[in-house]
Scaffold this active site. Structure first.
Site, PDB file in Angstrom:
ATOM      1  N   TYR A 138      17.591 -29.417 -27.330  1.00  0.00           N
ATOM      2  CA  TYR A 138      16.258 -29.270 -27.919  1.00  0.00           C
ATOM      3  C   TYR A 138      16.148 -29.998 -29.253  1.00  0.00           C
ATOM      4  O   TYR A 138      15.070 -30.370 -29.676  1.00  0.00           O
ATOM      5  CB  TYR A 138      15.927 -27.788 -28.151  1.00  0.00           C
ATOM      6  CG  TYR A 138      15.296 -27.088 -26.964  1.00  0.00           C
ATOM      7  CD1 TYR A 138      15.960 -27.017 -25.751  1.00  0.00           C
ATOM      8  CD2 TYR A 138      14.049 -26.485 -27.072  1.00  0.00           C
ATOM      9  CE1 TYR A 138      15.392 -26.359 -24.670  1.00  0.00           C
ATOM     10  CE2 TYR A 138      13.470 -25.826 -25.997  1.00  0.00           C
ATOM     11  CZ  TYR A 138      14.148 -25.773 -24.793  1.00  0.00           C
ATOM     12  OH  TYR A 138      13.579 -25.131 -23.738  1.00  0.00           O
ATOM     13  N   LYS A 175      28.156 -25.586 -18.262  1.00  0.00           N
ATOM     14  CA  LYS A 175      28.558 -26.519 -17.212  1.00  0.00           C
ATOM     15  C   LYS A 175      29.791 -27.261 -17.698  1.00  0.00           C
ATOM     16  O   LYS A 175      29.776 -28.483 -17.890  1.00  0.00           O
ATOM     17  CB  LYS A 175      27.400 -27.486 -16.901  1.00  0.00           C
ATOM     18  CG  LYS A 175      26.296 -26.876 -16.060  1.00  0.00           C
ATOM     19  CD  LYS A 175      26.678 -26.662 -14.599  1.00  0.00           C
ATOM     20  CE  LYS A 175      26.718 -27.972 -13.829  1.00  0.00           C
ATOM     21  NZ  LYS A 175      27.135 -27.741 -12.404  1.00  0.00           N
ATOM     22  N   ASP A 197      24.827 -23.046 -12.902  1.00  0.00           N
ATOM     23  CA  ASP A 197      24.147 -23.080 -11.597  1.00  0.00           C
ATOM     24  C   ASP A 197      24.530 -21.859 -10.763  1.00  0.00           C
ATOM     25  O   ASP A 197      23.679 -21.238 -10.109  1.00  0.00           O
ATOM     26  CB  ASP A 197      24.437 -24.390 -10.850  1.00  0.00           C
ATOM     27  CG  ASP A 197      25.915 -24.717 -10.730  1.00  0.00           C
ATOM     28  OD1 ASP A 197      26.739 -24.117 -11.463  1.00  0.00           O
ATOM     29  OD2 ASP A 197      26.269 -25.574  -9.890  1.00  0.00           O
ATOM     30  N   ASP A 233      16.788 -21.106 -21.573  1.00  0.00           N
ATOM     31  CA  ASP A 233      15.353 -21.210 -21.294  1.00  0.00           C
ATOM     32  C   ASP A 233      15.104 -20.981 -19.802  1.00  0.00           C
ATOM     33  O   ASP A 233      14.242 -20.192 -19.405  1.00  0.00           O
ATOM     34  CB  ASP A 233      14.873 -22.612 -21.718  1.00  0.00           C
ATOM     35  CG  ASP A 233      13.391 -22.809 -21.467  1.00  0.00           C
ATOM     36  OD1 ASP A 233      12.609 -21.886 -21.758  1.00  0.00           O
ATOM     37  OD2 ASP A 233      13.009 -23.896 -20.978  1.00  0.00           O
ATOM     38  N   ASP A 257      13.872 -17.228 -17.673  1.00  0.00           N
ATOM     39  CA  ASP A 257      12.616 -17.158 -16.905  1.00  0.00           C
ATOM     40  C   ASP A 257      12.880 -16.588 -15.512  1.00  0.00           C
ATOM     41  O   ASP A 257      12.116 -15.755 -15.012  1.00  0.00           O
ATOM     42  CB  ASP A 257      11.992 -18.554 -16.744  1.00  0.00           C
ATOM     43  CG  ASP A 257      10.839 -18.792 -17.710  1.00  0.00           C
ATOM     44  OD1 ASP A 257      10.885 -18.231 -18.821  1.00  0.00           O
ATOM     45  OD2 ASP A 257       9.908 -19.540 -17.362  1.00  0.00           O
TER      46      ASP A 257
HETATM   47  C1  IPM Z   1      10.315 -20.460 -24.314  1.00  0.00           C
HETATM   48  C2  IPM Z   1       9.347 -21.582 -24.088  1.00  0.00           C
HETATM   49  C3  IPM Z   1       9.564 -22.652 -25.166  1.00  0.00           C
HETATM   50  C4  IPM Z   1      10.979 -23.192 -25.003  1.00  0.00           C
HETATM   51  C5  IPM Z   1       8.514 -23.777 -25.167  1.00  0.00           C
HETATM   52  C6  IPM Z   1       7.091 -23.266 -25.269  1.00  0.00           C
HETATM   53  C7  IPM Z   1       8.796 -24.783 -26.240  1.00  0.00           C
HETATM   54  O1  IPM Z   1       9.490 -22.083 -22.808  1.00  0.00           O
HETATM   55  O2  IPM Z   1      10.279 -19.864 -25.409  1.00  0.00           O
HETATM   56  O3  IPM Z   1      11.094 -20.165 -23.413  1.00  0.00           O
HETATM   57  O4  IPM Z   1      11.210 -24.088 -24.166  1.00  0.00           O
HETATM   58  O5  IPM Z   1      11.849 -22.726 -25.713  1.00  0.00           O
HETATM   59 MG    MG Z   2      10.822 -20.991 -21.566  1.00  0.00          MG
END
Ligand code: IPM
Ligand code: MG
Length: 350
Positions: A136, A187, A220, A244, A248
């Site tokens: 990032y 990884k 993975d 990230d 999710d």
């Molecule tokens: C998160 C989001 C952010 C990230 C974006 C909005 C920059 O997806 O907080 O998970 O990738 O960190």
């Molecule tokens: Mg995210």
């Protein structure tokens, strides 16, 4: 007296933050709440998603809670001025290097998951996502022109020993107060930074946390195990990008992305940054339909981790559980409550 800075931001952010204000007024009337522009709406009004003075105000507060950031209308804004850039700059400026992302399944919602209820009932995972390093932020990065007329896009994944260690420490400490188990995901089979990650976590474990159970897992495989048998996990520590993605996936196991909070912390003497993990949901923004629970639970984490009010946090968590047990459901949970009505349901149980 402590100060909470609210950054409502874009899309459904202002609506869910309004419910945090109501909850705070009922639960912690002594808390001072400030509010500042942020994200795409700040870009529209001030030409930048994060004003210098807002950044300074964040650093000077006791905790920062943001609503949501981004939306399709800013897709073509210059890259360094996009709403997401404001978020990354704020994380970096506050140096909140450990992002705690719980994925827990409220018993009342086990049926709302895309997995079978028996796979998710009782699920309680805590992600520790490294938040201010890795690909990032790594340099160099860019898109360059090649002699043959093509372009080449590149990013740099980089981690130092101390960056890995401080994230690892947060994970091991958390595990001690939970089921005492850490999975470290990387990884190392293909990436040098992954190999270093594994070595540093191994050494840290042997040196300072031999009492905690540690397993290394390839990222993975971790993704696969999360949808196969998610209850094997307690704490998962991983880098910024894998964190990230994996968080999710894990969030969705719990029934709705609209439920989950997060806390980004660093130095315990400095403010933490709290955010619901859902996005700005432009399709329902302004309609009073968004689920405010992720924002309300982010406030719960702020009370616990930054504002040093664990009793208030416990009371708030209990009120949310009670509201869900009593059948309170916004539309994402298959019900028909609006944003403010879900706020009412929580407040009435405080
Ligand atoms: C998160 C989001 C952010 C990230 C974006 C909005 C920059 O997806 O907080 O998970 O990738 O960190
Ligand atoms: Mg995210």
């Amino acid at each position: 007296m402590s100060t909470l800075l609210l950054l409502p931001g874009d899309g459904i952010g202002p609506e869910v933050c309004a419910q945090v204000r109501r909850v705070a007024a009922a639960l912690t009337p002594d808390l001072t709440i400030e509010e500042a522009p942020y994200g795409g709406s700040s870009y529209d009004a001030h030409g930048t998603p994060l004003l210098d003075e807002v950044r300074d105000q964040a650093i000077a507060s006791d905790a920062v809670l943001m609503g949501a950031v981004g939306g399709p209308q800013w897709a073509n804004a210059p890259r360094h001025l996009r709403p997401e850039a404001g978020l990354l700059n704020l994380r970096k400026a506050m140096n909140v290097y450990a992002n705690l992302r719980p994925a827990y399944c409220f018993e009342a919602l086990a049926g709302a998951s895309s997995l079978k209820p028996e796979l998710v009932s009782g699920l309680d995972i805590m992600f520790v996502r490294e938040l201010v390093g890795g690909v990032y932020f790594g340099q160099p990065r860019g898109i360059e022109d090649l002699a043959d007329g093509q372009k080449r896009g590149f990013d740099t994944q980089t981690y130092t020993t101390s960056e890995i260690e401080r994230a690892g420490r947060v994970a091991f400490e958390l595990a001690r107060g939970r089921k005492n188990k850490v999975h470290s995901a990387e990884k190392s089979n293909v990436m040098e930074s992954g190999l270093l990650w594994k070595q540093v976590i191994t050494d840290l474990h042997a040196r300072e946390y031999p009492d905690v159970e540690l397993e290394h897992i390839l990222a993975d495989n971790c993704a696969m195990q999360l949808v196969r048998a998610p209850k094997q996990f307690d704490v998962i520590v991983t880098d910024n990008l894998f964190g990230d993605i994996l968080s999710d996936a894990a969030a969705m196991l719990t029934g709705s992305l609209g439920m989950l909070p997060s806390a980004a912390i660093g130095d315990p003497e400095k403010p933490g940054l709290y955010e619901p993990i859902h996005g700005s949901a432009p399709d329902i923004a302004g309609k009073g339909l968004a689920n405010p629970l992720a924002a309300i639970l982010s406030f719960e984490m702020a009370l616990r981790w930054s504002l040093k009010q664990p009793e208030a946090a416990d009371a708030l968590l209990a009120a949310v559980k009670k509201a869900l047990d009593d059948g309170a459901r916004t539309r994402d949970l298959g019900g028909n409550l609006g944003t403010a009505e879900m706020g009412d349901a929580v407040i009435s149980n405080l």
